[in-house]
Design a protein around this motif. Structure first.
Motif, PDB file in Angstrom:
ATOM      1  N   ASN A   5       2.681 -14.798  -8.748  1.00  0.00           N
ATOM      2  CA  ASN A   5       1.955 -15.159  -7.548  1.00  0.00           C
ATOM      3  C   ASN A   5       0.886 -14.342  -7.323  1.00  0.00           C
ATOM      4  O   ASN A   5       0.988 -13.035  -7.286  1.00  0.00           O
ATOM      5  N   LYS A   6      -0.568 -14.916  -7.186  1.00  0.00           N
ATOM      6  CA  LYS A   6      -1.669 -14.177  -7.009  1.00  0.00           C
ATOM      7  C   LYS A   6      -2.036 -14.154  -5.740  1.00  0.00           C
ATOM      8  O   LYS A   6      -2.080 -15.144  -5.330  1.00  0.00           O
ATOM      9  N   ASN A   7      -2.138 -12.976  -5.242  1.00  0.00           N
ATOM     10  CA  ASN A   7      -2.527 -12.905  -3.716  1.00  0.00           C
ATOM     11  C   ASN A   7      -3.994 -12.299  -3.555  1.00  0.00           C
ATOM     12  O   ASN A   7      -4.462 -11.286  -4.439  1.00  0.00           O
ATOM     13  N   ILE A   8      -4.795 -12.933  -2.410  1.00  0.00           N
ATOM     14  CA  ILE A   8      -6.228 -12.144  -2.434  1.00  0.00           C
ATOM     15  C   ILE A   8      -5.887 -11.237  -1.292  1.00  0.00           C
ATOM     16  O   ILE A   8      -5.236 -11.417  -0.188  1.00  0.00           O
ATOM     17  N   ILE A   9      -6.239  -9.823  -1.457  1.00  0.00           N
ATOM     18  CA  ILE A   9      -6.140  -8.813  -0.655  1.00  0.00           C
ATOM     19  C   ILE A   9      -7.301  -8.310  -0.098  1.00  0.00           C
ATOM     20  O   ILE A   9      -8.329  -8.459  -0.410  1.00  0.00           O
ATOM     21  N   ASP A  10      -7.392  -7.438   1.101  1.00  0.00           N
ATOM     22  CA  ASP A  10      -8.284  -7.074   1.564  1.00  0.00           C
ATOM     23  C   ASP A  10      -8.507  -5.650   1.016  1.00  0.00           C
ATOM     24  O   ASP A  10      -7.699  -4.618   0.781  1.00  0.00           O
ATOM     25  N   PRO A  11      -9.687  -5.335   0.395  1.00  0.00           N
ATOM     26  CA  PRO A  11      -9.918  -4.090  -0.257  1.00  0.00           C
ATOM     27  C   PRO A  11     -10.299  -3.025   0.381  1.00  0.00           C
ATOM     28  O   PRO A  11     -10.311  -1.809  -0.242  1.00  0.00           O
ATOM     29  N   TYR A  12     -10.461  -3.219   1.801  1.00  0.00           N
ATOM     30  CA  TYR A  12     -10.592  -2.013   2.646  1.00  0.00           C
ATOM     31  C   TYR A  12      -9.436  -1.462   3.452  1.00  0.00           C
ATOM     32  O   TYR A  12      -9.553  -0.584   4.081  1.00  0.00           O
ATOM     33  N   LYS A  13      -8.178  -2.001   3.176  1.00  0.00           N
ATOM     34  CA  LYS A  13      -7.012  -1.645   3.476  1.00  0.00           C
ATOM     35  C   LYS A  13      -6.562  -0.243   2.909  1.00  0.00           C
ATOM     36  O   LYS A  13      -6.854  -0.076   1.818  1.00  0.00           O
ATOM     37  N   ILE A  14      -6.036   0.629   3.620  1.00  0.00           N
ATOM     38  CA  ILE A  14      -5.438   1.548   3.076  1.00  0.00           C
ATOM     39  C   ILE A  14      -4.145   1.491   2.830  1.00  0.00           C
ATOM     40  O   ILE A  14      -3.102   0.991   3.607  1.00  0.00           O
ATOM     41  N   LEU A  15      -3.709   2.050   1.553  1.00  0.00           N
ATOM     42  CA  LEU A  15      -2.244   1.762   1.086  1.00  0.00           C
ATOM     43  C   LEU A  15      -1.493   3.006   1.342  1.00  0.00           C
ATOM     44  O   LEU A  15      -2.227   4.330   1.498  1.00  0.00           O
ATOM     45  N   ILE A  16      -0.035   2.758   1.785  1.00  0.00           N
ATOM     46  CA  ILE A  16       0.767   4.133   2.109  1.00  0.00           C
ATOM     47  C   ILE A  16       1.598   4.275   0.804  1.00  0.00           C
ATOM     48  O   ILE A  16       2.191   3.487   0.141  1.00  0.00           O
ATOM     49  N   GLY A  17       1.379   5.457   0.299  1.00  0.00           N
ATOM     50  CA  GLY A  17       1.759   5.891  -0.841  1.00  0.00           C
ATOM     51  C   GLY A  17       3.260   6.059  -0.980  1.00  0.00           C
ATOM     52  O   GLY A  17       3.994   6.507  -2.041  1.00  0.00           O
ATOM     53  N   LEU A  25       8.609  -3.875 -16.129  1.00  0.00           N
ATOM     54  CA  LEU A  25       8.262  -2.758 -14.761  1.00  0.00           C
ATOM     55  C   LEU A  25       7.389  -3.585 -13.995  1.00  0.00           C
ATOM     56  O   LEU A  25       6.350  -4.144 -14.558  1.00  0.00           O
ATOM     57  N   GLU A  26       7.927  -3.545 -12.868  1.00  0.00           N
ATOM     58  CA  GLU A  26       6.908  -4.134 -11.669  1.00  0.00           C
ATOM     59  C   GLU A  26       6.930  -3.185 -10.788  1.00  0.00           C
ATOM     60  O   GLU A  26       8.071  -2.447 -10.038  1.00  0.00           O
ATOM     61  N   ALA A  27       5.778  -2.638 -10.261  1.00  0.00           N
ATOM     62  CA  ALA A  27       5.856  -1.648  -9.106  1.00  0.00           C
ATOM     63  C   ALA A  27       5.017  -2.126  -8.115  1.00  0.00           C
ATOM     64  O   ALA A  27       3.751  -2.790  -8.471  1.00  0.00           O
ATOM     65  N   THR A  28       5.206  -1.743  -6.985  1.00  0.00           N
ATOM     66  CA  THR A  28       4.213  -2.173  -5.549  1.00  0.00           C
ATOM     67  C   THR A  28       3.925  -1.112  -4.580  1.00  0.00           C
ATOM     68  O   THR A  28       5.070  -0.390  -4.338  1.00  0.00           O
ATOM     69  N   VAL A  29       3.058  -0.917  -4.191  1.00  0.00           N
ATOM     70  CA  VAL A  29       2.630  -0.062  -2.837  1.00  0.00           C
ATOM     71  C   VAL A  29       2.265  -1.048  -1.603  1.00  0.00           C
ATOM     72  O   VAL A  29       1.456  -1.921  -1.921  1.00  0.00           O
ATOM     73  N   TYR A  30       2.322  -0.683  -0.418  1.00  0.00           N
ATOM     74  CA  TYR A  30       2.261  -1.483   0.598  1.00  0.00           C
ATOM     75  C   TYR A  30       1.201  -0.927   1.400  1.00  0.00           C
ATOM     76  O   TYR A  30       1.125   0.347   1.369  1.00  0.00           O
ATOM     77  N   ALA A  31       0.546  -1.693   2.099  1.00  0.00           N
ATOM     78  CA  ALA A  31      -0.624  -1.582   3.253  1.00  0.00           C
ATOM     79  C   ALA A  31       0.383  -1.399   4.356  1.00  0.00           C
ATOM     80  O   ALA A  31       1.313  -2.015   4.504  1.00  0.00           O
ATOM     81  N   PRO A  32      -0.108  -0.807   5.517  1.00  0.00           N
ATOM     82  CA  PRO A  32       0.479  -0.911   6.714  1.00  0.00           C
ATOM     83  C   PRO A  32       0.539  -2.158   7.172  1.00  0.00           C
ATOM     84  O   PRO A  32      -0.187  -3.218   7.078  1.00  0.00           O
ATOM     85  N   GLU A  60      -0.091  -5.867  -0.060  1.00  0.00           N
ATOM     86  CA  GLU A  60       0.483  -5.010  -1.324  1.00  0.00           C
ATOM     87  C   GLU A  60      -0.373  -4.803  -2.185  1.00  0.00           C
ATOM     88  O   GLU A  60      -0.967  -5.926  -2.564  1.00  0.00           O
ATOM     89  N   GLU A  61      -0.236  -4.001  -3.163  1.00  0.00           N
ATOM     90  CA  GLU A  61      -0.838  -3.860  -4.525  1.00  0.00           C
ATOM     91  C   GLU A  61       0.329  -3.723  -5.533  1.00  0.00           C
ATOM     92  O   GLU A  61       1.039  -2.850  -5.333  1.00  0.00           O
ATOM     93  N   SER A  62       0.145  -4.777  -6.677  1.00  0.00           N
ATOM     94  CA  SER A  62       1.353  -4.492  -7.551  1.00  0.00           C
ATOM     95  C   SER A  62       0.590  -4.590  -8.906  1.00  0.00           C
ATOM     96  O   SER A  62      -0.302  -5.130  -9.272  1.00  0.00           O
ATOM     97  N   ILE A  63       1.640  -4.123  -9.917  1.00  0.00           N
ATOM     98  CA  ILE A  63       1.114  -4.025 -11.129  1.00  0.00           C
ATOM     99  C   ILE A  63       2.462  -4.571 -11.839  1.00  0.00           C
ATOM    100  O   ILE A  63       3.690  -4.183 -11.325  1.00  0.00           O
ATOM    101  N   HIS A  64       2.358  -5.363 -12.968  1.00  0.00           N
ATOM    102  CA  HIS A  64       3.469  -5.754 -13.668  1.00  0.00           C
ATOM    103  C   HIS A  64       3.186  -5.628 -15.318  1.00  0.00           C
ATOM    104  O   HIS A  64       2.113  -5.715 -15.825  1.00  0.00           O
TER     105      HIS A  64
END
Length: 161
Positions: free
Chosen positions: A2-14, A91-98, A108-112
């Motif tokens: 699933n491809k999501n369009i995300i806001d590029p100005y969101k700060i991600l929580i590491g 491997l699938e990894a995901t980092v969340y935004a608030p 979220e930003e994910s890599i597969h």
């Protein structure tokens, strides 16, 4: 995927996200880093005093550390080693935004990465006499062509090679 369009100005929580190996979430994940390192070769540029560089190959590396619970995939690692085969995985990894109050889901930003393998020393068993928690560190490599981000940033800018 699933491809999501995300806001590029969101700060991600590491410190909030997850990792999956072969589709199974690794709940005991402590640290994760996925990176690429280009191999560069220096060349002399025609009609120039400046030397240039070009990429000859790119190495992908993954490092992750787990808070040990049980040897989840170590029996498979040992079985592969007995036949001189690498332990391979996806491997699938995901980092969340608030989380926004008005939205049901977090951005979220994910890599597969489809083709990964463990590298280096692999500890099959450990014991610590102190009251410390056991942790396990792993090094892995991956095939660059099998990696892709699963999210789309649409901010009107085009980035290219």
């Amino acid at each position: 995927m699933n491809k999501n369009i995300i806001d590029p100005y969101k700060i991600l929580i590491g410190n909030q996200g997850y990792m999956k190996i072969n589709g199974i979430e690794i709940a005991e994940l402590k640290d994760l880093e996925v990176k690429i390192t280009p191999e560069m070769r220096e060349i002399g540029l025609l009609n120039s005093a400046t030397k240039g560089k070009y990429i000859t190959a790119v190495n992908g590396t993954i490092t992750f550390e787990l808070n040990k619970i049980y040897s989840r995939f170590k029996p498979a690692i040992l079985a592969c080693a007995k036949y001189l085969q690498p332990f391979t995985f996806s491997l699938e990894a995901t980092v969340y935004a608030p989380k926004d109050k008005n939205k049901k889901h977090r951005e979220e930003e994910s890599i597969h990465i489809e083709v990964c393998w463990l590298e280096g020393d692999i500890s099959l068993f450990a014991l610590k006499s102190e009251a410390d928690f056991l942790t396990e560190k792993f090094q892995a490599g991956f095939q660059i062509e099998s990696a892709k981000f699963t999210d789309v940033i649409d901010d009107g800018n085009e980035w290219g090679c």
